[in-house]
Design an enzyme around this catalytic site. Structure first.
Site, mmCIF file in Angstrom:
data_model
loop_
_atom_site.group_PDB
_atom_site.id
_atom_site.type_symbol
_atom_site.label_atom_id
_atom_site.label_comp_id
_atom_site.label_asym_id
_atom_site.label_seq_id
_atom_site.Cartn_x
_atom_site.Cartn_y
_atom_site.Cartn_z
ATOM 1 N N GLY A 24 0.848 -1.200 0.000
ATOM 2 C CA GLY A 24 0.000 0.000 0.000
ATOM 3 C C GLY A 24 0.877 1.240 0.000
ATOM 4 O O GLY A 24 2.087 1.175 0.272
ATOM 5 N N ASN A 25 0.255 2.359 -0.286
ATOM 6 C CA ASN A 25 0.991 3.624 -0.390
ATOM 7 C C ASN A 25 1.706 3.966 0.927
ATOM 8 O O ASN A 25 1.402 3.391 1.990
ATOM 9 C CB ASN A 25 0.011 4.738 -0.770
ATOM 10 C CG ASN A 25 0.673 5.881 -1.526
ATOM 11 O OD1 ASN A 25 1.904 5.975 -1.556
ATOM 12 N ND2 ASN A 25 -0.121 6.725 -2.131
ATOM 13 N N ILE A 26 2.593 4.901 0.868
ATOM 14 C CA ILE A 26 3.204 5.459 2.082
ATOM 15 C C ILE A 26 2.052 5.989 2.952
ATOM 16 O O ILE A 26 1.155 6.670 2.449
ATOM 17 C CB ILE A 26 4.161 6.615 1.713
ATOM 18 C CG1 ILE A 26 5.307 6.125 0.831
ATOM 19 C CG2 ILE A 26 4.700 7.300 2.963
ATOM 20 C CD1 ILE A 26 6.147 7.254 0.206
ATOM 21 N N GLY A 27 2.048 5.623 4.226
ATOM 22 C CA GLY A 27 1.007 6.110 5.133
ATOM 23 C C GLY A 27 -0.314 5.362 5.037
ATOM 24 O O GLY A 27 -1.318 5.794 5.604
ATOM 25 N N SER A 28 -0.313 4.234 4.358
ATOM 26 C CA SER A 28 -1.591 3.501 4.196
ATOM 27 C C SER A 28 -1.953 2.683 5.432
ATOM 28 O O SER A 28 -3.050 2.128 5.502
ATOM 29 C CB SER A 28 -1.539 2.596 2.961
ATOM 30 O OG SER A 28 -0.462 1.690 3.053
ATOM 31 N N GLY A 29 -1.042 2.559 6.387
ATOM 32 C CA GLY A 29 -1.365 1.857 7.632
ATOM 33 C C GLY A 29 -0.802 0.444 7.699
ATOM 34 O O GLY A 29 -1.317 -0.399 8.427
ATOM 35 N N LYS A 30 0.267 0.211 6.972
ATOM 36 C CA LYS A 30 0.868 -1.138 6.970
ATOM 37 C C LYS A 30 1.345 -1.514 8.377
ATOM 38 O O LYS A 30 1.143 -2.630 8.842
ATOM 39 C CB LYS A 30 2.021 -1.210 5.955
ATOM 40 C CG LYS A 30 1.572 -0.977 4.514
ATOM 41 C CD LYS A 30 2.698 -0.979 3.527
ATOM 42 C CE LYS A 30 3.639 0.191 3.636
ATOM 43 N NZ LYS A 30 3.036 1.517 3.334
ATOM 44 N N GLU A 100 5.940 -6.641 5.857
ATOM 45 C CA GLU A 100 5.597 -5.287 5.415
ATOM 46 C C GLU A 100 6.366 -4.999 4.132
ATOM 47 O O GLU A 100 7.591 -5.019 4.115
ATOM 48 C CB GLU A 100 5.964 -4.261 6.492
ATOM 49 C CG GLU A 100 5.555 -2.852 6.108
ATOM 50 C CD GLU A 100 5.674 -1.854 7.246
ATOM 51 O OE1 GLU A 100 6.101 -2.242 8.341
ATOM 52 O OE2 GLU A 100 5.332 -0.673 7.024
#
Ligand code: DCP
Length: 227
Positions: A24-30, A100
């Site tokens: 997921g994008n940067i900051g997507s909550g991984k 991650e």
């Protein structure tokens, strides 16, 4: 507990862990997603090695990257590729392994974007790509499921601003939009590159108070495909 049932079923079939990569994008909550699964004793959670990128023999490669991308992207992505490979190869006796990101998103999203922006030039990308092809064929980097934390660029931009990571001060909304498109083409529309496994897409725009039901979908999915 549901995951304990999954792991019992898995161990009876194979000793190889069921491997899930979280994308997921940067900051997507991984990281938050992984923290949710850390409580299960049968799950091996490997968070992204950002701390390693911040301290490679004393060098903060992540800071270097944002300060001068033209000068440092090759160095940074080379090291990302190594640290991702190390995570893919971590052995565990636990039946489920969650990672991650992966060596795949490094190549298909980040390196590709740097190439399109001409921050990395073709010869440098060729070297990274030759390494990538060699590593994914010579090592056992198998993935059983991809969890795609799908977000809107505007939402992740707000999160990135709020977390205020010092290296990311220059990160723009446009950069997040472009990176979003790279993930979408790869994992949602499947028009770029190949997916190394089935993709489970979750709505990761939800905030911490409502996201649990999306996490539950992942647990249910694991149960369905292994049951
Ligand atoms: N990064 C990069 N190239 C890569 C991997 C990461 O330039 N191949 C950068 C982008 C971010 C930082 O490293 O500045 C960490 O990005 P991630 O999206 O991988 O991790 P986050 O901490 O943002 O994840 P999340 O907020 O979803 O938990």
């Amino acid at each position: 507990m549901m995951l304990r049932n999954i792991s019992r079923m898995m161990t009876s079939k194979s000793t190889k862990p069921f491997t899930v990569i979280i994308e997921g994008n940067i900051g997507s909550g991984k990281t938050t997603f992984l923290q949710h699964f850390e409580k299960y004793k049968d799950v091996c959670v490997l968070s992204e090695p950002v701390e390693m990128w911040r301290d490679c023999a004393g060098h903060n490669l992540l800071a270097n990257l944002y300060e001068n991308p033209v000068k440092w992207s090759f160095t940074f992505q080379s090291y990302v590729q190594l640290t991702m490979l190390q995570h893919h190869l971590v052995a565990t006796t636990k039946p489920i392994k969650l990672l991650e990101r992966s060596i795949f998103s490094a190549r298909y999203c980040f390196i590709e974007k740097l190439l399109r922006d001409e921050i990395l030039l073709a010869p440098s990308v060729s070297v990274l790509n030759e390494w990538f092809k060699y590593l994914i064929t010579k090592f056992n980097i198998s993935v059983d499921l991809i969890v795609y934390l799908r977000t809107s660029p505007e939402v992740v931009y707000e999160r990135v601003l709020a977390r205020n990571r010092k290296e990311e001060k220059s990160l723009s909304l446009q950069y997040l939009k472009d990176l979003h498109d790279m993930h979408e083409k790869w994992l949602f529309y499947k028009t770029a590159f190949s997916c190394p496994a089935h993709v489970l897409t979750l709505n990761a725009d939800l905030d911490k108070s409502t996201i649990e039901k999306e996490y539950q979908k992942c647990q249910d999915h694991l149960l369905t495909i292994t049951g």
